[in-house]
Design a protein around this motif. Structure first.
Motif, short mmCIF file in Angstrom:
data_model
loop_
_atom_site.label_atom_id
_atom_site.label_comp_id
_atom_site.label_asym_id
_atom_site.label_seq_id
_atom_site.Cartn_x
_atom_site.Cartn_y
_atom_site.Cartn_z
N GLN A 1 0.78 -1.11 0.08
CA GLN A 1 -0.09 -0.06 0.11
C GLN A 1 0.80 1.02 0.03
O GLN A 1 1.83 1.46 0.50
N ALA A 2 0.44 2.31 -0.73
CA ALA A 2 1.08 3.70 -0.59
C ALA A 2 0.08 4.78 -0.71
O ALA A 2 -1.14 4.60 -0.87
N LEU A 3 0.54 5.94 -0.06
CA LEU A 3 -0.11 7.04 -0.38
C LEU A 3 0.60 8.06 -1.28
O LEU A 3 1.96 8.30 -1.52
N VAL A 4 -0.07 8.30 -2.43
CA VAL A 4 0.40 9.17 -3.40
C VAL A 4 -0.13 10.69 -3.35
O VAL A 4 -1.30 10.84 -3.44
N SER A 5 0.84 11.66 -3.18
CA SER A 5 0.49 13.14 -3.17
C SER A 5 0.29 13.48 -4.54
O SER A 5 1.51 13.24 -5.12
N VAL A 6 -0.68 13.90 -5.11
CA VAL A 6 -0.62 14.64 -6.37
C VAL A 6 -0.90 16.18 -6.63
O VAL A 6 -1.85 16.61 -5.98
N GLN A 7 -0.16 16.64 -7.59
CA GLN A 7 -0.64 18.16 -7.72
C GLN A 7 -0.99 18.32 -9.16
O GLN A 7 -0.44 17.57 -9.99
N VAL A 8 -2.07 18.89 -9.30
CA VAL A 8 -2.82 19.05 -10.78
C VAL A 8 -2.78 20.50 -11.22
O VAL A 8 -2.93 21.45 -10.27
N ARG A 9 -2.65 20.53 -12.43
CA ARG A 9 -2.83 21.82 -13.06
C ARG A 9 -3.54 21.87 -14.43
O ARG A 9 -3.53 20.91 -15.08
N PRO A 10 -4.16 22.86 -14.88
CA PRO A 10 -4.66 24.05 -13.99
C PRO A 10 -5.72 23.84 -12.62
O PRO A 10 -6.34 22.84 -12.91
N LEU A 11 -5.43 24.85 -11.95
CA LEU A 11 -6.55 24.27 -10.86
C LEU A 11 -7.64 24.81 -11.20
O LEU A 11 -8.12 26.04 -11.18
N SER A 12 -8.82 24.17 -11.40
CA SER A 12 -10.09 24.37 -11.80
C SER A 12 -10.94 23.34 -11.40
O SER A 12 -10.70 22.11 -11.19
N ARG A 13 -12.45 23.75 -11.30
CA ARG A 13 -13.14 22.84 -10.63
C ARG A 13 -13.49 21.73 -11.64
O ARG A 13 -13.25 20.46 -11.26
N ALA A 14 -13.41 21.78 -13.13
CA ALA A 14 -13.45 20.64 -14.05
C ALA A 14 -12.27 19.78 -13.93
O ALA A 14 -12.30 18.49 -13.85
N VAL A 15 -10.98 20.36 -13.60
CA VAL A 15 -10.12 19.46 -13.63
C VAL A 15 -10.05 18.36 -12.33
O VAL A 15 -9.80 17.40 -12.49
N ILE A 16 -10.50 19.23 -11.19
CA ILE A 16 -10.32 18.41 -9.86
C ILE A 16 -11.45 17.50 -10.00
O ILE A 16 -11.13 16.41 -9.68
N ASP A 17 -12.56 17.95 -10.65
CA ASP A 17 -13.65 16.89 -10.74
C ASP A 17 -13.40 15.58 -11.40
O ASP A 17 -13.73 14.61 -11.21
N THR A 18 -13.02 15.98 -12.73
CA THR A 18 -12.48 15.08 -13.61
C THR A 18 -11.21 14.20 -13.15
O THR A 18 -11.38 12.94 -13.13
N PHE A 19 -10.31 14.57 -12.61
CA PHE A 19 -9.14 13.75 -11.82
C PHE A 19 -9.74 13.03 -10.85
O PHE A 19 -9.34 11.77 -10.71
N LYS A 20 -10.55 13.53 -10.02
CA LYS A 20 -11.04 12.81 -8.67
C LYS A 20 -11.99 11.70 -9.27
O LYS A 20 -11.71 10.55 -8.72
N ASP A 21 -12.90 11.84 -10.28
CA ASP A 21 -13.52 10.67 -10.66
C ASP A 21 -12.78 9.61 -11.44
O ASP A 21 -13.10 8.26 -11.11
N SER A 22 -11.56 10.00 -12.02
CA SER A 22 -11.04 8.99 -12.88
C SER A 22 -10.02 8.19 -11.92
O SER A 22 -9.96 7.05 -12.12
N ALA A 23 -9.53 8.95 -10.85
CA ALA A 23 -8.75 8.35 -9.90
C ALA A 23 -9.34 7.31 -9.22
O ALA A 23 -8.95 6.22 -8.78
N ASN A 24 -10.58 7.64 -8.78
CA ASN A 24 -11.56 6.52 -7.89
C ASN A 24 -12.03 5.39 -8.82
O ASN A 24 -12.29 4.42 -8.24
N ALA A 25 -12.01 5.62 -10.20
CA ALA A 25 -12.34 4.70 -11.03
C ALA A 25 -10.93 3.52 -11.24
O ALA A 25 -11.40 2.39 -11.74
N LEU A 26 -9.80 3.82 -10.81
CA LEU A 26 -8.67 3.10 -11.00
C LEU A 26 -8.81 1.70 -10.08
O LEU A 26 -9.05 2.13 -8.75
N PRO A 27 -8.75 0.65 -10.29
CA PRO A 27 -8.66 -0.38 -9.58
C PRO A 27 -7.79 -0.65 -8.32
O PRO A 27 -8.05 -1.12 -7.36
N GLU A 28 -6.71 0.13 -8.74
CA GLU A 28 -5.52 0.03 -7.60
C GLU A 28 -5.99 1.04 -6.42
O GLU A 28 -5.27 0.94 -5.43
N VAL A 29 -6.89 2.25 -6.50
CA VAL A 29 -7.08 3.26 -5.72
C VAL A 29 -8.13 2.67 -4.77
O VAL A 29 -9.33 2.39 -5.17
#
Length: 159
Positions: free
Chosen positions: A64-92
Motif C-alpha cells: 500500500q502507498a499514499l500518493v500526493s498529487v498536484q494537478v494543473r490548471p487548478l479548476s473545478r473541472a480538472v479537480i472533478d475529472t481527476f477525482k472521478d478518474s482516480a476513483n475508478a482505477l482498480p488500484e485506488v
C-alpha cells in the motif's frame, strides 16, 4: 445526537453484526427503542452502511502507498475529472481532495513494488493535468475502527 445515539454508534462500530436484540440488551433499552434509534441514525445519514474489514493482502494487495498529487490548471473541472478518474482505477482505495501544497492524496494498494512502479508510470505520469506527485510506501497501518464523538467546541471568551 444524545448519549444513547453515541453508544449505539460505538457498539455498532465494534461489531456491526450483532442483532438488534443484543444491541438493546447492552444498551439497557427495549429492542423497539433500539431499532427506531438505529433507523433514525440511518435516515439522518449518521450510519452510512455496514461493511466487512478485509485484509488487503488477502485480496493480493500486499503493498500500500499514499500518493500526493498536484494537478494543473487548478479548476473545478480538472479537480472533478481527476477525482472521478482516480476513483475508478482498480488500484485506488481512497481519493482525498486536499487544501495546501498537494491537491489530492491517493491511497493505493497493489500486488508488489513492481506493480506500484507500473501504476505510477503507466497510470499517473501519463496524465496531462498532473504537475507532480510523491509516493510514500506504507509499512504499517493502525486506525481506530470506533472513533468516539468529540465534544462540541465552545466559543472562547474574548479577552
Amino acid at each position: 445526537m444524545d448519549e444513547l445515539d453515541s453508544e449505539i454508534i460505538r457498539l455498532l462500530q465494534t461489531d456491526a453484526r450483532q442483532s438488534n436484540r443484543e444491541l438493546a440488551r447492552k444498551l439497557g433499552v427495549a429492542p423497539s427503542t433500539c431499532l427506531e434509534r438505529v433507523r433514525a441514525l440511518t435516515r439522518r445519514g449518521v450510519i452510512r452502511g455496514y461493511h466487512a474489514d478485509i485484509d488487503p493482502a488477502a485480496l493480493n494487495r500486499g503493498v500500500q502507498a499514499l500518493v500526493s498529487v498536484q494537478v494543473r490548471p487548478l479548476s473545478r473541472a480538472v479537480i472533478d475529472t481527476f477525482k472521478d478518474s482516480a476513483n475508478a482505477l482498480p488500484e485506488v482505495l481512497s481519493v482525498f481532495v486536499l487544501a495546501g501544497g498537494d491537491d489530492f492524496l491517493l491511497h493505493v494498494a497493489v500486488q508488489d513494488l513492481d506493480h506500484l512502479h507500473a501504476f505510477l508510470l503507466d497510470r499517473l505520469s501519463k496524465r496531462r493535468e498532473i504537475a507532480g506527485f510523491r509516493t510514500s510506501v506504507i509499512f504499517q497501518q493502525v486506525h481506530d475502527t470506533a472513533p468516539a464523538r468529540l465534544p462540541d467546541v465552545s466559543p472562547t471568551p474574548a479577552s
